[in-house]
Design a protein around this motif. Structure first.
Motif, short mmCIF file in Angstrom:
data_model
loop_
_atom_site.label_atom_id
_atom_site.label_comp_id
_atom_site.label_asym_id
_atom_site.label_seq_id
_atom_site.Cartn_x
_atom_site.Cartn_y
_atom_site.Cartn_z
N ARG A 37 0.82 -1.21 0.00
CA ARG A 37 0.00 0.00 0.00
C ARG A 37 0.85 1.25 0.00
NH1 ARG A 37 -4.23 1.43 4.82
NH2 ARG A 37 -5.25 3.20 3.86
N ASN A 42 -5.37 7.09 1.53
CA ASN A 42 -6.23 6.28 2.37
C ASN A 42 -7.58 6.29 1.72
OD1 ASN A 42 -7.36 4.88 4.52
ND2 ASN A 42 -6.15 5.99 6.04
N GLY A 127 -1.83 -8.19 6.52
CA GLY A 127 -2.57 -7.28 7.38
C GLY A 127 -3.38 -6.29 6.58
N LEU A 128 -2.84 -5.85 5.45
CA LEU A 128 -3.57 -4.92 4.59
C LEU A 128 -4.77 -5.58 3.96
CD1 LEU A 128 -0.58 -3.12 2.83
CD2 LEU A 128 -2.01 -2.25 4.69
N SER A 130 -6.48 -8.06 5.22
CA SER A 130 -7.46 -8.21 6.29
C SER A 130 -8.20 -6.90 6.53
CB SER A 130 -6.75 -8.66 7.58
OG SER A 130 -7.68 -8.76 8.65
N GLU A 131 -7.47 -5.80 6.50
CA GLU A 131 -8.09 -4.49 6.66
C GLU A 131 -9.02 -4.18 5.49
OE1 GLU A 131 -6.77 0.22 7.12
OE2 GLU A 131 -5.24 -1.36 7.07
N ASP A 134 -12.17 -6.12 5.94
CA ASP A 134 -12.94 -5.51 7.04
C ASP A 134 -13.70 -4.29 6.55
OD1 ASP A 134 -12.06 -7.41 8.82
OD2 ASP A 134 -10.51 -6.14 9.73
N ARG A 135 -13.06 -3.49 5.69
CA ARG A 135 -13.73 -2.31 5.16
C ARG A 135 -14.93 -2.71 4.28
NH1 ARG A 135 -11.91 2.85 4.48
NH2 ARG A 135 -10.72 2.35 6.34
N MET A 207 -7.47 0.00 -1.60
CA MET A 207 -7.75 -1.02 -0.62
C MET A 207 -8.92 -1.91 -1.03
SD MET A 207 -8.86 -0.54 3.35
CE MET A 207 -7.24 0.01 3.86
#
Length: 419
Positions: A37, A42, A127-128, A130-131, A134-135, A207
């Motif tokens: 990323r 963002n 981790g990205l 997973s984020e 989640d979003r 993302m």
């Protein structure tokens, strides 16, 4: 057909509220080719208004091929006004169905679990991802509460994949119906399609794209329905009338039926199902068409105020009606007769859809059935409003929704019975 929709903005350009639009125009990328990323950017999500063309319960209807009931393609060849012969919309769409089914048959196991590819750990990316998922989950939970609840019955991999597809569909729809829709051009949609190609090639821009890119790398999801949905957006930029149902059918496929084709590989087919893969895809298409026809019938007045008429012009003329009658917003006997026929057609698609839901894997049936039952009840509400879809918006009340959910759950427990 106005409803509240999300608007996804890339904070690289948020000062004027058009960040997502600018990212489409200029191709701003916040993930490089390695999947890492770019922390200079963002994302945020905010609410916008626009017409929703699709319903995310559009997964399964019920038409058979092979030895079972045949999928109804009323006419493979139609004549143009100039007397030329051309392939009907239903025939063209059915060819897409066959290609999608062939892909899944090559890549799906004959069990109720999909052959999902495992994550390949890349330092700094898990981790990205997973984020990102989640979003997607947050967006689905906010804007499709009933459907989101149903996805919680799915396996973790399936529900994450469905959330990712859901978000991409909403973002695509917002391009031509969001708060900055007036700035969207055919060239901008071309760039959005180029961005889609990058997503399927493992080069996400942001993302939310990263979640979809990961999904299509694990499931046998083909790019064609995604391209076709973008084509539906192009159609809305250049077209505000439909000469006949054949034209309208193609539009409904582009903007809603495609969602079913995207989702069948994720939802999964029941291991005990004897239905052909082609029939399951036909079924997904049937519910997509039914839901979109319902959207159109519910939102006649809203669309008319935007200068749009999503009703077959030849059928209006046969009923003694015209665009002027729709713009005037008068509920007459002619209008009631016309609407009864339109509702009858939508219900036929729903009836076919309901017969096929049991072909899905058990964990995927409830959200689909809940969507089907609730959307079909919108037709009941149009009738209850005496066919006044000019100034009254038909909707299903919360008490009726609460009643429908356990009914849908009970129906979802019925096993596949086709042979």
């Amino acid at each position: 057909m106005s409803v509240a929709l999300l608007w996804v903005v890339s904070p690289c350009d948020v000062s004027n509220g058009t960040g997502f639009l600018v990212s489409v125009r200029e191709g701003n990328r916040i993930f490089d080719s390695s999947g890492r990323r770019n922390l200079a950017c963002n994302e945020r999500i905010k609410r916008g208004g626009g017409k929703q063309r699709w319903s995310f319960g559009s997964y399964l209807g019920g038409a058979q091929t092979g030895s079972g009931r045949k999928f109804s393609v009323r006419s493979a060849i139609v004549a143009t006004p100039a007397g030329e012969m051309t392939m009907s919309s239903e025939r063209m769409v059915y060819d897409v169905v066959l290609r999608q089914a062939a892909l899944v048959k090559r890549q799906l196991r004959s069990t109720d679990e999909l052959d999902v590819k495992k994550d390949i750990p890349i330092p700094g990316t898990l981790g990205l991802l997973s984020e990102a998922y989640d979003r997607c989950s947050e967006v689905c939970a906010e804007y499709a509460k009933t459907f989101y609840l149903g996805t919680m019955l799915m396996t973790p991999e399936r529900r994450k994949a469905i959330w990712a597809i859901y978000v991409w569909c909403r973002r695509t729809d917002e391009l031509v119906d969001g708060p900055n829709a007036s700035h969207i051009t055919p060239a901008a949609l071309d760039r959005w399609e180029d961005r889609l190609e990058d997503v399927f090639s493992g080069r996400p821009f942001d993302m939310l794209d990263a979640a979809l890119s990961d999904t299509v790398s694990k499931f046998p999801v083909d790019i064609q329905p995604f391209r076709d949905m973008i084509e539906g957006m192009r159609m809305d930029l250049r077209k505000s009338r439909y000469r006949n149902f054949d034209e309208l059918y193609l539009y409904c496929y582009y903007v809603a039926g495609t969602v079913g084709l995207m989702s069948v590989p994720i939802m999964g087919i029941a291991p005990e199902s004897k239905a052909t893969t082609e029939s399951v895809y036909n079924a997904a298409l049937a519910l997509g068409i039914a839901n979109q026809l319902t959207n159109i019938l519910r939102d006649v007045g809203e669309d008319a105020r935007r200068g749009r008429v999503y009703l077959p012009q030849d059928e209006l003329a046969q009923a003694g009606l015209s665009d002027e009658d729709i713009f005037a917003g008068r509920v007459t006997d002619k209008w009631r007769i016309f609407m009864k026929k339109q509702i009858q057609r939508a219900r036929k698609f729903f009836d076919e859809a309901e017969k096929g839901v049991t072909e899905l894997s058990a964990a995927s049936r409830w959200p689909v059935l809940a969507s089907l039952l609730l959307y079909r009840r919108i037709l009941d509400e149009i009738e209850a409003n005496d066919y006044n879809n000019f100034t009254k918006r038909a909707y299903v009340s919360k008490p009726k929704k609460l009643i429908a959910l356990p009914i849908a759950y009970a129906k979802s427990l019925v096993p596949s019975t086709r042979t």
